[in-house]
Design a protein around this motif. Structure first.
Motif, PDB file in Angstrom:
ATOM      1  N   ASP A 368      38.010  39.125  36.977  1.00  0.00           N
ATOM      2  CA  ASP A 368      38.711  40.313  36.494  1.00  0.00           C
ATOM      3  C   ASP A 368      39.987  40.433  37.307  1.00  0.00           C
ATOM      4  OD1 ASP A 368      39.687  42.828  35.828  1.00  0.00           O
ATOM      5  OD2 ASP A 368      37.712  43.742  35.677  1.00  0.00           O
ATOM      6  N   ARG A 369      41.114  40.004  36.737  1.00  0.00           N
ATOM      7  CA  ARG A 369      42.373  39.929  37.466  1.00  0.00           C
ATOM      8  C   ARG A 369      42.925  41.310  37.809  1.00  0.00           C
ATOM      9  NH1 ARG A 369      40.524  35.859  38.685  1.00  0.00           N
ATOM     10  NH2 ARG A 369      41.206  33.757  38.084  1.00  0.00           N
ATOM     11  N   HIS A 370      42.368  42.360  37.219  1.00  0.00           N
ATOM     12  CA  HIS A 370      42.796  43.707  37.582  1.00  0.00           C
ATOM     13  C   HIS A 370      42.010  44.229  38.779  1.00  0.00           C
ATOM     14  CE1 HIS A 370      45.608  44.554  34.292  1.00  0.00           C
ATOM     15  NE2 HIS A 370      44.833  43.757  33.586  1.00  0.00           N
ATOM     16  N   CYS A 373      42.708  38.844  42.371  1.00  0.00           N
ATOM     17  CA  CYS A 373      43.425  37.698  41.825  1.00  0.00           C
ATOM     18  C   CYS A 373      42.604  36.423  41.899  1.00  0.00           C
ATOM     19  CB  CYS A 373      44.761  37.515  42.544  1.00  0.00           C
ATOM     20  SG  CYS A 373      44.609  37.211  44.314  1.00  0.00           S
ATOM     21  N   GLU A 374      41.504  36.453  42.634  1.00  0.00           N
ATOM     22  CA  GLU A 374      40.589  35.319  42.720  1.00  0.00           C
ATOM     23  C   GLU A 374      39.273  35.662  42.033  1.00  0.00           C
ATOM     24  OE1 GLU A 374      41.368  32.435  44.065  1.00  0.00           O
ATOM     25  OE2 GLU A 374      43.338  33.059  44.862  1.00  0.00           O
ATOM     26  N   ASP A 375      38.537  34.614  41.602  1.00  0.00           N
ATOM     27  CA  ASP A 375      37.192  34.835  41.075  1.00  0.00           C
ATOM     28  C   ASP A 375      36.310  35.420  42.172  1.00  0.00           C
ATOM     29  OD1 ASP A 375      38.056  33.809  38.716  1.00  0.00           O
ATOM     30  OD2 ASP A 375      37.007  31.889  38.897  1.00  0.00           O
ATOM     31  N   ILE A 376      35.484  36.398  41.802  1.00  0.00           N
ATOM     32  CA  ILE A 376      34.667  37.136  42.768  1.00  0.00           C
ATOM     33  C   ILE A 376      33.227  36.637  42.690  1.00  0.00           C
ATOM     34  CG2 ILE A 376      33.897  39.424  43.488  1.00  0.00           C
ATOM     35  CD1 ILE A 376      36.206  40.540  41.696  1.00  0.00           C
ATOM     36  N   PRO A 377      32.643  36.176  43.800  1.00  0.00           N
ATOM     37  CA  PRO A 377      31.215  35.831  43.761  1.00  0.00           C
ATOM     38  C   PRO A 377      30.399  37.044  43.326  1.00  0.00           C
ATOM     39  CG  PRO A 377      32.218  35.054  45.798  1.00  0.00           C
ATOM     40  CD  PRO A 377      33.232  35.936  45.128  1.00  0.00           C
ATOM     41  N   ALA A 378      29.502  36.851  42.367  1.00  0.00           N
ATOM     42  CA  ALA A 378      28.730  37.961  41.791  1.00  0.00           C
ATOM     43  C   ALA A 378      27.609  38.352  42.745  1.00  0.00           C
ATOM     44  CB  ALA A 378      28.166  37.561  40.438  1.00  0.00           C
ATOM     45  N   ASP A 462      41.181  44.981  28.678  1.00  0.00           N
ATOM     46  CA  ASP A 462      42.405  44.842  27.889  1.00  0.00           C
ATOM     47  C   ASP A 462      43.644  45.265  28.660  1.00  0.00           C
ATOM     48  OD1 ASP A 462      40.855  43.975  25.831  1.00  0.00           O
ATOM     49  OD2 ASP A 462      41.486  45.495  24.390  1.00  0.00           O
ATOM     50  N   GLY A 463      43.457  45.914  29.792  1.00  0.00           N
ATOM     51  CA  GLY A 463      44.608  46.378  30.545  1.00  0.00           C
ATOM     52  C   GLY A 463      44.188  47.029  31.840  1.00  0.00           C
ATOM     53  N   ARG A 652      35.842  54.447  31.242  1.00  0.00           N
ATOM     54  CA  ARG A 652      37.109  53.941  31.777  1.00  0.00           C
ATOM     55  C   ARG A 652      38.190  53.955  30.705  1.00  0.00           C
ATOM     56  NH1 ARG A 652      36.283  48.386  33.943  1.00  0.00           N
ATOM     57  NH2 ARG A 652      36.983  47.476  31.976  1.00  0.00           N
ATOM     58  N   MET A 653      39.360  54.429  31.078  1.00  0.00           N
ATOM     59  CA  MET A 653      40.529  54.390  30.215  1.00  0.00           C
ATOM     60  C   MET A 653      41.459  53.296  30.715  1.00  0.00           C
ATOM     61  SD  MET A 653      41.855  55.963  27.530  1.00  0.00           S
ATOM     62  CE  MET A 653      43.396  56.399  26.717  1.00  0.00           C
ATOM     63  N   GLU A 654      41.788  52.373  29.809  1.00  0.00           N
ATOM     64  CA  GLU A 654      42.696  51.292  30.148  1.00  0.00           C
ATOM     65  C   GLU A 654      44.021  51.478  29.424  1.00  0.00           C
ATOM     66  OE1 GLU A 654      40.836  47.619  29.121  1.00  0.00           O
ATOM     67  OE2 GLU A 654      39.049  48.004  30.333  1.00  0.00           O
ATOM     68  N   GLY A 655      45.099  51.191  30.129  1.00  0.00           N
ATOM     69  CA  GLY A 655      46.411  51.230  29.516  1.00  0.00           C
ATOM     70  C   GLY A 655      46.845  49.843  29.074  1.00  0.00           C
TER      71      GLY A 655
END
Length: 658
Positions: A368-370, A373-378, A462-463, A652-655
């Motif tokens: 989730d790049r928001h 910026c790197e993949d996160i270990p789950a 989406d944002g 959650r509200m995404e712009g």
């Protein structure tokens, strides 16, 4: 006479209910089987188990000098039994205490006795008996302070259609002895007597399972609420529970070492122990799920499943008042049973042993790049195998086996002891919305060691996040859970982390909001204090109820006319409810979004804090929004009962992307 001979002489006097004599020889060292005309007795020198023949009902358990731990005041078929609830399509539910019609000895030597009680379906019983072949097994091992039981259900091709709403094992213990119940370190207490639920001793509350004790035998319990649903538990935590006798100090514990045969996955909730004194081993039920978790057999499909084994463990103590010793010992035994899974001793070929199973491993990340910026270990993700289906279908899957684990803080997972077959790999991640599904079928054959390598989950996005309410963990527990009405309390849950298990919390909403519905202002309000845990109906005059509309107020500095906005609404529970969403105008007759009628999990009434998970991803047109103050109206219009409503998990509200 030596101590061992005295012990044997005590056991030799034990039979169902202690009401009839026993003429079989005293048990030798090891396990002995005695077959009588109407009973089967298995004795290993520690306990003696008496089963009806050929019914396979537990009529007696002799242990530690007590001739019968089962409720001797009950009829024999109401002591320890397998049961199910079933119906033909369109028909009403039929409760069936499963009585065998044929008895067989599977194994009998000094180390192990395994016996079988079977019932074979006959087409002449169509409509009156569930179309299943059922084989109930009981096992007693040498030196074991307890016994095992498991069942094999089979529906043959071409047999009639039916639904099975519930199946379980129930044990009814002696009320004159077992009065202390324990199911967790912080969920144990002196319990009411079953007589306390009779007229004259209690006040009936909103549904039959809940009463307020007005004249209990133990006066210290006066004024408390008793409701079996207050002792429900998620599958992942439902490993050991039971009762303690005061005199002599004896523990009776139901231990479930694996969840593989339970329906609905790791967070599906089930009953445990409750007033009776009753102890349950639940395998499948519609509790906290409704019809979605009722297996429906259609078009003559073939089906076979092994439920169990579960272990009934007995222990005793020299201290008549220290309950913690028996509880702690039961937990040690539970760990031993878990580590011994899958058992090597059940004789049925349908129960696969360790060498017949396989395992799956891998590592999973969240992208989730928001967020990063790197993949996160789950970290601590739930990941498991269930029958092939759509993404997220595991929580409604109710015919096959499921195998779950949690990842470590590096996202690494290992799922052992998986039965052979075809599966999909599913996962969900506390802290992120949505569900993951591996894009290929995982086929397990005996001895398989399958490494899936690195996997990546991309949650819906989406944002950037404009604002959010709650924590995406599939529960409403982080929201405001009120104190109960002092008139309706269970003292166990006073100052307890599970305060949502108190009775009547749905009525507290109108107390807190007598004149208007909830209004939440982003950036000002605190969801732990200002967001009620459930959007319920409001009681009107008489027995009428009213719809409720909640408001979320938020500001936008600007509205991107060509951009895409998204409202994510994750729901933790729904009970015959509907979610309608309107933007900046509560009066428009047609909502901007509606879920339609969803959910039958009844978690509001049953103190569950969550049921089945729903996720709605709502496209928000820019023309619905304005610069400055905006309001989202959340309406739940279904209002024929106090228990209709929604528990939110996360909003959650995404712009739009910059």
């Amino acid at each position: 006479m030596g101590a061992l001979q005295k012990l044997r002489r005590i056991f030799a006097k034990c039979l169902s209910g202690g009401s009839s004599g026993c003429s079989y020889p005293m048990a030798p060292i090891g396990v002995a089987l005695y077959i009588q005309e109407n009973y089967v007795i298995i004795d290993n020198g520690i306990l003696q188990l008496t089963l009806s023949k050929p019914g396979g009902i537990v009529t007696g358990i002799c242990y530690n000098g007590v001739d019968n731990l089962m409720e001797i005041l009950n009829k024999e078929d109401n002591r320890g039994y397998w049961d199910l609830v079933w119906n033909e399509p369109g028909g009403s539910g039929i409760f069936d205490v499963i009585q065998g019609t044929e008895f067989r000895v599977i194994l009998a030597d000094e180390n192990q006795v395994e016996v079988s009680f079977t019932r074979t379906w006959d087409p002449s019983t169509k409509g009156t008996r569930v179309p299943l072949n059922i084989d109930k097994r009981f096992i007693v091992l040498r030196g074991s302070s307890g016994f095992y039981t498991y069942g094999i259900y089979e529906h043959l091709e071409g047999w009639p259609d039916f639904n099975m709403a519930e199946t379980r094992i129930a044990f009814k213990l002696r009320k004159d002895k077992f009065q202390y119940m324990a199911m967790a370190d912080n969920r144990q207490r002196i319990m009411p007597f079953p007589d306390d639920r009779l007229p004259g001793r209690c006040e009936q509350l909103a549904y039959p399972e809940a009463v307020r004790l007005t004249n209990p035998i133990n006066s210290e319990l006066k004024g408390e609420v008793d409701d079996k649903y207050q002792y429900s538990c998620e599958n992942k935590d439902n490993k050991v529970h039971g009762w303690i006798s005061m005199n002599p100090p004896i523990g009776f514990w139901q231990i479930t070492p694996s969840n593989e045969f339970r329906t609905g996955g790791p967070v599906k909730q089930n009953l445990t122990s409750h007033v009776g004194p009753t102890t349950l081993a639940m395998f499948g039920s519609a509790h906290y799920s409704g019809e979605d978790l009722v297996p429906k057999f259609r078009d003559g499909e073939y089906w076979k499943k092994v439920f169990g084994p579960v272990f009934i463990y007995l222990n005793s103590s020299l201290s008549p008042t220290d309950y913690t010793l028996l509880w702690e010992d039961a937990n040690v035994q539970m760990q031993t049973e878990v580590e011994s899974w899958p058992y090597s001793f059940p004789m049925s070929d349908d129960f696969e042993k360790s060498e017949q199973r396989g395992c799956v491993s891998g590592r999973i990340f969240v992208r989730d790049r928001h967020v990063d910026c790197e993949d996160i270990p789950a970290d601590c993700a739930y990941i498991g195998l269930a029958l092939p289906g759509e993404t997220g279908s595991w929580q409604r899957e109710c015919k096959g086996y499921q195998f779950w684990t949690r990842t470590d803080n590096h996202g690494i997972f290992f799922i052992p002891n998986i039965r052979t077959g075809d599966y999909n790999l599913y996962a969900w991640f506390p802290g992120f919305i949505g569900d993951y599904k591996y894009d290929a079928t995982v086929t397990i054959t005996p001895g398989d060691i399958i490494d899936l390598g690195n996997l990546v989950y991309e949650p819906p996005r989406d944002g950037p996040t404009l604002w959010e309410i709650g924590i995406p963990d599939r529960s409403a527990e982080e929201f405001y859970v009120p104190d109960p009405n002092p008139h309706y309390i269970n003292k166990l849950y006073v100052n307890h982390p599970d305060k949502f298990r108190q009775y009547g919390l749905w009525e507290r909403y109108a107390d807190l909001y007598p004149d208007h519905d909830l209004i939440f202002t982003v950036g000002v309000s605190d969801y732990t204090k200002d967001w009620f845990f459930a959007q319920v109906t409001r009681k009107g005059e008489g027995n009428t109820y009213q719809a409720t509309t909640w408001q979320i107020k938020f500001k936008l500095d600007e509205v991107h006319e060509d951009g895409t906005y998204k409202l994510r609404v994750a729901i933790a529970s729904s009970a015959l409810a509907e979610l309608q969403v309107r933007f900046n105008d509560s009066t428009v007759s047609r909502p901007h979004f509606t879920s339609g009628l969803i959910g039958r999990d009844n978690s509001i009434a049953r103190h569950g804090i969550h049921g089945l998970y729903w996720l709605f991803n709502i496209d928000v047109q820019s023309v619905w929004l304005v610069e400055g103050e905006n309001t989202i109206f959340l309406t739940q219009p279904r209002c024929s009962s106090p228990f209709q409503g929604i528990m939110y998990d996360y909003i959650r509200m995404e712009g739009p992307f910059p």
